[in-house]
Design a protein around this motif. Structure first.
Motif, short mmCIF file in Angstrom:
data_model
loop_
_atom_site.label_atom_id
_atom_site.label_comp_id
_atom_site.label_asym_id
_atom_site.label_seq_id
_atom_site.Cartn_x
_atom_site.Cartn_y
_atom_site.Cartn_z
N ARG A 608 0.82 -1.20 0.00
CA ARG A 608 0.00 0.00 0.00
C ARG A 608 0.86 1.26 0.00
O ARG A 608 0.55 2.26 -0.66
CB ARG A 608 -0.92 -0.01 1.23
N SER A 609 1.96 1.20 0.72
CA SER A 609 2.82 2.38 0.86
C SER A 609 3.44 2.79 -0.46
O SER A 609 3.73 3.97 -0.67
CB SER A 609 3.92 2.10 1.89
N VAL A 610 3.65 1.85 -1.35
CA VAL A 610 4.26 2.18 -2.65
C VAL A 610 3.22 2.16 -3.77
O VAL A 610 3.56 2.07 -4.96
CB VAL A 610 5.42 1.21 -2.98
N ASP A 611 1.93 2.20 -3.39
CA ASP A 611 0.82 2.24 -4.35
C ASP A 611 0.76 1.01 -5.25
O ASP A 611 0.33 1.09 -6.41
CB ASP A 611 0.89 3.49 -5.22
N LEU A 612 1.21 -0.14 -4.73
CA LEU A 612 1.05 -1.40 -5.46
C LEU A 612 -0.10 -2.22 -4.89
O LEU A 612 -0.46 -3.25 -5.45
CB LEU A 612 2.34 -2.22 -5.41
N GLY A 613 -0.64 -1.82 -3.75
CA GLY A 613 -1.75 -2.54 -3.13
C GLY A 613 -3.07 -1.86 -3.40
O GLY A 613 -3.20 -0.64 -3.27
N GLY A 614 -4.08 -2.64 -3.78
CA GLY A 614 -5.40 -2.09 -4.04
C GLY A 614 -6.17 -1.86 -2.76
O GLY A 614 -5.76 -2.22 -1.66
N ARG A 615 -7.35 -1.26 -2.92
CA ARG A 615 -8.15 -0.91 -1.75
C ARG A 615 -8.66 -2.14 -1.01
O ARG A 615 -8.73 -2.14 0.22
CB ARG A 615 -9.33 -0.05 -2.20
N ILE A 616 -9.02 -3.17 -1.75
CA ILE A 616 -9.54 -4.38 -1.09
C ILE A 616 -8.42 -5.06 -0.29
O ILE A 616 -8.64 -5.55 0.81
CB ILE A 616 -10.14 -5.33 -2.14
N HIS A 617 -7.21 -5.08 -0.87
CA HIS A 617 -6.08 -5.66 -0.14
C HIS A 617 -5.81 -4.88 1.15
O HIS A 617 -5.57 -5.46 2.21
CB HIS A 617 -4.83 -5.68 -1.01
N SER A 618 -5.86 -3.56 1.05
CA SER A 618 -5.64 -2.73 2.24
C SER A 618 -6.71 -2.98 3.28
O SER A 618 -6.43 -3.00 4.49
CB SER A 618 -5.62 -1.25 1.84
N LYS A 619 -7.94 -3.18 2.84
CA LYS A 619 -9.01 -3.49 3.78
C LYS A 619 -8.72 -4.80 4.50
O LYS A 619 -8.92 -4.93 5.71
CB LYS A 619 -10.34 -3.58 3.05
N GLY A 620 -8.24 -5.82 3.74
CA GLY A 620 -7.90 -7.09 4.36
C GLY A 620 -6.82 -6.96 5.41
O GLY A 620 -6.88 -7.58 6.48
N VAL A 621 -5.79 -6.12 5.13
CA VAL A 621 -4.72 -5.90 6.11
C VAL A 621 -5.26 -5.22 7.36
O VAL A 621 -4.89 -5.56 8.49
CB VAL A 621 -3.59 -5.07 5.48
N MET A 622 -6.17 -4.29 7.18
CA MET A 622 -6.75 -3.60 8.34
C MET A 622 -7.61 -4.54 9.17
O MET A 622 -7.63 -4.47 10.41
CB MET A 622 -7.57 -2.40 7.86
N ILE A 623 -8.30 -5.48 8.50
CA ILE A 623 -9.13 -6.46 9.23
C ILE A 623 -8.25 -7.39 10.05
O ILE A 623 -8.53 -7.66 11.23
CB ILE A 623 -10.01 -7.24 8.24
N LEU A 624 -7.14 -7.89 9.45
CA LEU A 624 -6.27 -8.79 10.21
C LEU A 624 -5.57 -8.02 11.34
O LEU A 624 -5.28 -8.58 12.40
CB LEU A 624 -5.28 -9.51 9.30
#
Length: 791
Positions: A608-624
């Protein structure tokens, strides 16, 4: 640990075809379906719309390309006649408007009569073109016209005789010049005076001549007016004579047509108007003006004057009850018709005979089918279509006139009453755009036919699907499929649906597979399509589109992509992802790593920090992250910052299917307990740690299996998936066989702690009332290390 692997019978649902009779050996024994399988909902919508005649009940058919939308609708329409015998079709003809040539008239006639009327008029005009000149080329006409001419001559001579005599008495001559003008000239004896002889006269004699000539000229002018009236009277009498002669001929020929079409008042009125116009334009037939006649006949056939032609715009067969038109290229002219131009001697002209029909004309009284995207792509087509549906009238006008690009004079034909059903085929995104941006759309297209992507897989539906296969085979004159080939195609359909309990309704895929299987069977000189031919076709399909997969797998072979398929490593796990192209998708493992350092307890998502992660992936990281905080940070902050990444990922990451893998890597980094590298994991999770289903599960398992084969197979390897994905499994034969032999394993779990136990070989641990975990458990070890950092 009590988590069991899935048995091989859970990984693939074979088709037994219990719904077919035992004596059914091939599609030859099956009755082909005359409808599309599994689309009852959409068919009911079409039936409903077709049964309502009111304005606005047009149809928008929603569904992906390849679902058989058009095929289903066409089969239904060809099988049913919504009009019934009470709604016969009509022919539409354009004819000249003799009073206003810019506004051609339209004639509505019963089906089949339009073409016949055109032939009857042409036949009559062919006779008339020959008969009229003959009627004016006989002794009776000559004698009557000569009599009128003699009467005119006698009256003209009588009117001039007295003036000539009076002038002669005064030695003045009345003569006619070369230009046809009358002239009074003074005489010198028997000869007219010359200028010299007239000048030798005395002034008195000259004055007498001038006064006499002036007086005679006044009388002459009066006589000339009388002569003009005589000529006009003669012209009127000649015109009347010509009309009497012509009327007798024309009435004779047109009489039969008036009787034949007496039941059609519009046609009768046109024939009467034609008779009147012929009498007023006899010069066209009598060839008095070559230029006018040439222009009147400026047409390809030159059999009859243009103004009396019948332009049959729409001709229906008498047996055609319900026109069904498919417009493949919906541009403005192809839908609404157009007016052509003709050129004669460098002059461009047009008339009603150059009006050409569009697909709306041909579909009038029936159905017009078009692709929604193609309609919207072409300029002015959508607005024109809405205008025609609102007014229920069909006007033929040039596109130049519609967009006011040209001020040239053009035709304005009488509109045709429009009664048509429009069926648009399109996807859901186009439907949403029209609903949102065009308020008139929902008023004009009130019925939505929503096509299903899949259907439930039961014994009955398998039997129906087999009949559907039979219909494709019969429609395309293919070799018949034996029972095993039918079963294999049904299994392929279930794989396409990504569900053991569903069948894909993407009929285009099935039809393509059958064509290629038929090719494979014929190439091997087989008399029937068998299961091995289907397998051969599937293999050929995959080989054509799997270039990228081969390239990716090559990176595992040569070690470019780093992956371990044996041993155990702290903070490192094999996740699974799907790589898609436009027509193919495959799975491949990704190494996911987690490292920790003393910090504030956050999870630092490098993607996410380098803009290679999408929004859904970022949501998954926040959930875990939330789940980690709930098990380790209830009473105090987690004293570690975690850095999480997909190794060797350069094209971007999206989706939350790596959530459980990422959590396992973080827990391993916290506890310093190594994770198995011979097991890959896929699955999403919620804030309570429950495993959630993901997509592409078959491709992901097969991808890791292929990498294990490349790196070296051993019996402990396997994949962890969510329990809710178990029904999606339709795995390749080699994977199923490996599981059956115990050489590969698939675990279906319901909670992330199950994954932790499989990956570490230790109990995950159950929290006590005070929130502590057993020391020997994985979570207990992690908690103990965190507590030490806190102190």
């Amino acid at each position: 640990m009590t988590i069991k692997t899935l048995s091989s019978d859970k990984l693939y649902r074979a088709s037994e075809l219990h719904g077919l009779p035992e004596d059914c050996k091939s599609t030859k024994n099956l009755t082909p379906l005359d409808e599309i399988v599994g689309q009852e909902r959409a068919q009911q919508a079409v039936e409903f719309a077709m049964s309502i005649k009111e304005k606005g009940y047009n149809i928008y058919a929603i569904g992906r390309n390849g679902l058989g939308k058009r095929t289903m609708v066409l089969r239904y329409l060809n099988r049913h006649d919504p009009n019934g015998s009470g709604h016969p079709q009509h022919d539409w003809c354009y004819v000249a408007n003799f009073e206003e040539s810019r506004n051609p008239k339209v004639l509505k006639m019963p089906a089949g009569r339009g073409t016949q009327f055109k032939k009857d008029v042409e036949k009559m005009m062919t006779k008339l073109v020959k008969a009229l000149p003959l009627a004016f080329d006989n002794e009776v006409y000559y004698s009557r016209s000569e009599k009128l001419k003699n009467q005119l001559d006698q009256k003209q001579q009588g009117a001039l005789l007295a003036l000539t005599q009076e002038a002669k008495e005064h030695s003045i001559s009345l003569t006619v010049t070369m230009a046809g003008e009358y002239q009074l000239v003074a005489l010198n004896g028997e000869e007219p005076h010359t200028e010299e002889s007239f000048a030798q006269l005395s002034d008195k004699e000259q004055k007498v001549f001038e006064d006499t000539i002036n007086a005679l000229e006044k009388k002459l002018r009066s006589i000339v007016r009388e002569l003009t009236e005589l000529e006009e009277d003669f012209s009127e009498k000649m015109q009347k004579l010509n009309e009497e002669i012509a009327l007798e001929v024309v009435s004779h020929f047109i009489h039969d047509l008036l009787i034949e079409y007496k039941s059609l008042p519009e046609v009768k009125n046109y024939l009467k108007a034609m008779r009147k116009d012929i009498l007023e334009n006899l010069d066209i037939f009598l060839e008095e003006s070559e230029e006018d006649v040439a222009l009147a006949y400026a047409t390809l056939d030159k059999k009859m004057p243009r103004r009396y032609q019948v332009n049959v715009l729409v001709a229906n067969d008498t047996e055609t009850k319900f026109p069904i038109v498919v417009e493949e290229s919906p541009n403005y002219h192809s839908i609404f018709g157009y007016v052509e131009n003709a050129t004669y001697k460098g002059t461009i002209f047009t008339d009603f005979s150059l009006i050409r029909s569009g697909s709306l004309h041909r579909a009038n009284g029936g159905v017009l089918l078009m692709d929604a995207v193609k309609v919207l792509e072409r300029p002015y087509v959508w607005d024109g279509l809405k205008r025609a549906l609102r007014s229920r009238k069909l006007s033929v006008s040039s596109l130049e006139k519609e967009v006011t690009l040209s001020g040239t004079i053009s035709l304005d034909p009488e509109p045709i009453p429009l009664s048509v059903k429009i069926i648009l085929f399109g996807d859901y995104q186009t439907y949403q755009l029209l609903q949102h941006y065009d308020p008139e759309f929902s008023e004009l297209f009130r019925v939505t036919a929503d096509f299903e992507d899949e259907m439930c897989r039961t014994d009955e539906s398998e039997a129906q699907y087999a009949k559907f296969i039979s219909s494709i085979v019969n429609d395309n004159n293919m070799l018949h499929c034996d029972r095993k080939a039918i079963a294999r195609i049904i299994e392929y359909s279930s794989r396409q649906a990504d569900d053991q309990n569903k069948l894909s309704l993407h009929s285009a895929d099935i039809a393509n597979l059958l064509r290629e299987s038929n090719y494979a069977a014929k190439s091997s000189n087989a008399t029937m399509i068998r299961a091995n031919h289907v397998e051969q076709a599937l293999h050929s399909q995959e080989k054509r589109v799997s270039r990228l997969k081969d390239h990716v797998m090559q990176t595992f072979t040569n070690g470019t992509t780093l992956i371990d398929t044996e041993g155990a490593v702290v903070g490192q796990i094999n996740g699974l992802s799907v790589i898609s192209t436009s027509d193919y998708q495959f799975g491949a493992p990704n190494r996911i790593t987690a490292t920790t350092s003393y910090g504030e307890g956050g999870v630092f998502d490098i993607e996410r920090s380098v803009d290679l992660g999408g929004r859904i992936h970022s949501k998954g990281v926040m959930i875990l992250s939330a789940y980690l905080a709930s098990i380790f940070g209830r009473s105090s902050r987690v004293p570690l910052t975690t850095h999480l990444t997909f190794e060797q990922s350069y094209g971007g990451v999206d989706g939350d299917s790596a959530s459980m893998a990422e959590l396992c890597a973080i827990v391993s980094a916290y506890s310093q307990i190594p994770l198995r590298q011979d097991v890959a994991i896929t699955g999403s999770m919620n804030q309570f740690g429950q495993a959630q289903p993901i997509g592409g599960v078959n491709e992901k398992i097969e991808g890791f299996f292929d990498v294990c084969t490349i790196k070296g197979r051993h019996a402990a390897q396997g994949v962890i998936i969510p329990q809710s994905n178990a029904h999606n499994l339709m795995l390749r034969k080699d994977v199923v066989e490996a599981v059956e032999k115990g050489e590969f394993h698939i675990w279906a779990i319901s909670h992330v702690t199950d994954a932790i136990e499989i990956m570490t070989g230790k109990q995950a641990g159950q929290a006590s009332l005070d929130g502590t975990y057993p020391v020997e458990s994985v979570l207990g070890q992690a908690q103990m290390k965190l507590n030490a950092l806190r102190r």
